[in-house]
Design a protein around this motif. Sequence first.
Motif, PDB file in Angstrom:
ATOM      1  N   LEU A 191      31.690  49.680  35.809  1.00 38.06           N
ATOM      2  CA  LEU A 191      32.278  48.358  35.635  1.00 38.06           C
ATOM      3  C   LEU A 191      33.634  48.267  36.337  1.00 38.06           C
ATOM      4  CD1 LEU A 191      31.509  47.530  31.889  1.00 38.06           C
ATOM      5  CD2 LEU A 191      30.500  46.479  33.913  1.00 38.06           C
ATOM      6  N   ALA A 192      33.952  47.068  36.843  1.00 35.37           N
ATOM      7  CA  ALA A 192      35.197  46.839  37.564  1.00 35.37           C
ATOM      8  C   ALA A 192      35.987  45.718  36.918  1.00 35.37           C
ATOM      9  CB  ALA A 192      34.899  46.497  39.021  1.00 35.37           C
ATOM     10  N   PHE A 193      37.330  45.788  37.031  1.00 38.70           N
ATOM     11  CA  PHE A 193      38.184  44.682  36.594  1.00 38.70           C
ATOM     12  C   PHE A 193      38.095  43.517  37.577  1.00 38.70           C
ATOM     13  CE2 PHE A 193      40.320  48.344  34.592  1.00 38.70           C
ATOM     14  CZ  PHE A 193      40.396  47.898  33.288  1.00 38.70           C
ATOM     15  N   ASP A 194      38.108  43.855  38.855  1.00 37.81           N
ATOM     16  CA  ASP A 194      38.013  42.856  39.913  1.00 37.81           C
ATOM     17  C   ASP A 194      37.365  43.534  41.119  1.00 37.81           C
ATOM     18  OD1 ASP A 194      40.080  44.403  41.158  1.00 37.81           O
ATOM     19  OD2 ASP A 194      41.599  43.193  40.135  1.00 37.81           O
ATOM     20  N   GLU A 195      37.461  42.928  42.274  1.00 35.63           N
ATOM     21  CA  GLU A 195      36.773  43.462  43.448  1.00 35.63           C
ATOM     22  C   GLU A 195      37.414  44.734  43.981  1.00 35.63           C
ATOM     23  OE1 GLU A 195      36.494  40.416  46.371  1.00 35.63           O
ATOM     24  OE2 GLU A 195      35.052  39.194  45.227  1.00 35.63           O
ATOM     25  N   GLU A 196      38.626  45.068  43.523  1.00 32.38           N
ATOM     26  CA  GLU A 196      39.332  46.221  44.057  1.00 32.38           C
ATOM     27  C   GLU A 196      39.556  47.343  43.049  1.00 32.38           C
ATOM     28  OE1 GLU A 196      42.963  44.855  45.741  1.00 32.38           O
ATOM     29  OE2 GLU A 196      41.995  43.761  47.389  1.00 32.38           O
ATOM     30  N   THR A 197      39.514  47.036  41.752  1.00 36.48           N
ATOM     31  CA  THR A 197      39.885  48.016  40.734  1.00 36.48           C
ATOM     32  C   THR A 197      38.743  48.251  39.755  1.00 36.48           C
ATOM     33  OG1 THR A 197      42.162  47.202  40.855  1.00 36.48           O
ATOM     34  CG2 THR A 197      41.608  48.662  39.024  1.00 36.48           C
ATOM     35  N   TYR A 198      38.345  49.537  39.610  1.00 33.89           N
ATOM     36  CA  TYR A 198      37.307  49.916  38.659  1.00 33.89           C
ATOM     37  C   TYR A 198      37.940  50.407  37.359  1.00 33.89           C
ATOM     38  CZ  TYR A 198      33.639  49.669  42.208  1.00 33.89           C
ATOM     39  OH  TYR A 198      32.748  49.222  43.147  1.00 33.89           O
ATOM     40  N   GLU A 199      37.182  50.293  36.267  1.00 30.52           N
ATOM     41  CA  GLU A 199      37.670  50.818  34.990  1.00 30.52           C
ATOM     42  C   GLU A 199      37.972  52.309  35.082  1.00 30.52           C
ATOM     43  OE1 GLU A 199      35.491  47.824  31.780  1.00 30.52           O
ATOM     44  OE2 GLU A 199      34.860  49.913  31.945  1.00 30.52           O
ATOM     45  N   ASN A 200      37.198  53.039  35.875  1.00 30.99           N
ATOM     46  CA  ASN A 200      37.394  54.480  35.982  1.00 30.99           C
ATOM     47  C   ASN A 200      38.697  54.852  36.684  1.00 30.99           C
ATOM     48  OD1 ASN A 200      34.930  54.984  34.722  1.00 30.99           O
ATOM     49  ND2 ASN A 200      33.805  54.893  36.655  1.00 30.99           N
ATOM     50  N   ASP A 201      39.419  53.854  37.231  1.00 36.35           N
ATOM     51  CA  ASP A 201      40.728  54.101  37.833  1.00 36.35           C
ATOM     52  C   ASP A 201      41.843  54.088  36.798  1.00 36.35           C
ATOM     53  OD1 ASP A 201      39.597  54.164  40.414  1.00 36.35           O
ATOM     54  OD2 ASP A 201      39.746  51.977  40.599  1.00 36.35           O
ATOM     55  N   ARG A 202      41.550  53.765  35.569  1.00 39.81           N
ATOM     56  CA  ARG A 202      42.560  53.644  34.515  1.00 39.81           C
ATOM     57  C   ARG A 202      42.264  54.605  33.366  1.00 39.81           C
ATOM     58  NH1 ARG A 202      44.650  51.575  38.195  1.00 39.81           N
ATOM     59  NH2 ARG A 202      45.186  49.350  38.468  1.00 39.81           N
ATOM     60  N   GLY A 225      30.777  39.258  34.860  1.00 37.36           N
ATOM     61  CA  GLY A 225      31.866  38.493  35.412  1.00 37.36           C
ATOM     62  C   GLY A 225      33.166  39.186  35.087  1.00 37.36           C
ATOM     63  N   THR A 226      34.283  38.601  35.468  1.00 37.94           N
ATOM     64  CA  THR A 226      35.586  39.216  35.197  1.00 37.94           C
ATOM     65  C   THR A 226      35.862  39.275  33.705  1.00 37.94           C
ATOM     66  OG1 THR A 226      36.424  38.389  37.308  1.00 37.94           O
ATOM     67  CG2 THR A 226      38.047  39.105  35.695  1.00 37.94           C
ATOM     68  N   ARG A 227      35.509  38.209  32.985  1.00 36.59           N
ATOM     69  CA  ARG A 227      35.832  38.131  31.560  1.00 36.59           C
ATOM     70  C   ARG A 227      34.815  38.848  30.686  1.00 36.59           C
ATOM     71  NH1 ARG A 227      40.157  36.905  28.404  1.00 36.59           N
ATOM     72  NH2 ARG A 227      40.603  34.940  29.500  1.00 36.59           N
ATOM     73  N   ALA A 228      33.519  38.749  31.006  1.00 36.21           N
ATOM     74  CA  ALA A 228      32.483  39.257  30.110  1.00 36.21           C
ATOM     75  C   ALA A 228      31.274  39.706  30.911  1.00 36.21           C
ATOM     76  CB  ALA A 228      32.086  38.190  29.097  1.00 36.21           C
ATOM     77  N   GLY A 229      30.392  40.434  30.235  1.00 37.65           N
ATOM     78  CA  GLY A 229      29.182  40.887  30.903  1.00 37.65           C
ATOM     79  C   GLY A 229      28.143  41.349  29.909  1.00 37.65           C
ATOM     80  N   ILE A 230      26.937  41.491  30.401  1.00 35.33           N
ATOM     81  CA  ILE A 230      25.818  41.917  29.572  1.00 35.33           C
ATOM     82  C   ILE A 230      24.879  42.753  30.423  1.00 35.33           C
ATOM     83  CG2 ILE A 230      24.394  39.876  30.013  1.00 35.33           C
ATOM     84  CD1 ILE A 230      23.812  39.877  26.952  1.00 35.33           C
ATOM     85  N   SER A 231      24.271  43.779  29.830  1.00 35.88           N
ATOM     86  CA  SER A 231      23.370  44.676  30.541  1.00 35.88           C
ATOM     87  C   SER A 231      22.184  45.003  29.656  1.00 35.88           C
ATOM     88  CB  SER A 231      24.081  45.983  30.922  1.00 35.88           C
ATOM     89  OG  SER A 231      25.226  45.753  31.709  1.00 35.88           O
ATOM     90  N   ALA A 232      21.053  45.349  30.278  1.00 38.95           N
ATOM     91  CA  ALA A 232      19.872  45.729  29.505  1.00 38.95           C
ATOM     92  C   ALA A 232      18.901  46.498  30.374  1.00 38.95           C
ATOM     93  CB  ALA A 232      19.187  44.494  28.927  1.00 38.95           C
TER      94      ALA A 232
END
Length: 326
Positions: free
Chosen positions: A42-53, A230-237
């Motif tokens: 998952l990413a915060f935006d087009e440049e930053t991934y959650e795994n960077d934090r 999306g930036t605010r929310a998401g769903i996966s299955a």
Amino acid sequence: MKHISTFCLSIAMSLGALSAGAQGSGDPGLSAIGGLRSGAALAFDEETYENDRVELNLGHTMAKGERDVVINMPHAAVRIPLHEHGYLDTRLPFYATRGELAKIGGIGDLTVAYTHFLPYADGFSWQFTGGVELGLTNASLTDGKGRGLPMVYQPGQGSTDLILGASGQYKDFVSFAVGYQQPIIRYNGNDYLRSSPINELGYSNADYPLSRQLYRNGDLMLRVEGHLTGTRAGISAGPLVFYHLRNDLYLDINNNYRESFDSKGFTMNLAGSAFYRMGRYGQWKVGVYGAVPIAERDFYPDGTSRQWLIMPNISYFFGQDALLFE
């Protein structure tokens, strides 16, 4: 917002309606760590991934096991980026059960893994995970009267396991992960045996697989997820599948190892997750993960059978300084 098929979305919404991560029936633990976990890219935006934090995640798994044993498993997990293309992942649960035989709890198995990810290219991102699940107990808890309890009541597997795996994601649409978990040091001291003369009637129920000094074998995992994010929310299955490679062994009343027939084989879960970001920088994230089995093998001597599970959780990302929301 990126789109996938309505089918995947409807599955995920159905799981949410179940009020339904470690993370499925037959799961020895590998699906909750590193690149093998749900939403691992998952990413915060087009440049930053959650795994960077740096991420602190707190969650609480609620599940029902064999013979309607109620399982509660709060956990704490920390994810720390070590360099530009790798992070360390740790996860420690506390395991509490309540059923017809006992009400008991204890610290679970500690999982530590390193994940290396490749730069995003041609629409794909790739992650490679290696780690260990450190068994902190020998799975020998009793009911307080000296009677050994089945593995579903035990907080750990009584072994130290090797975990290896890889995952890939295509844009924000679909991801897959494959993993392998193999016990490498076994010290299971479980003493559950139905024919013990001190057992009461409930202890002799054939629904509890024999597990005395369990010799557990390895598992393969396959996860496929469709994403609507999306930036605010998401769903996966998608499906979460495990294959137990060989029948497990247990020590019989004559102290001879016997094969637990039909304990190898497939388990398929239908799994889904959803998240929502809060704070101007999206530094807070609340989510829920759920799974239900749709095909199962006959026996789970390791106690990993689940009728269903749900895991609400919350994360905080340190150092997230990109403004996402006004």
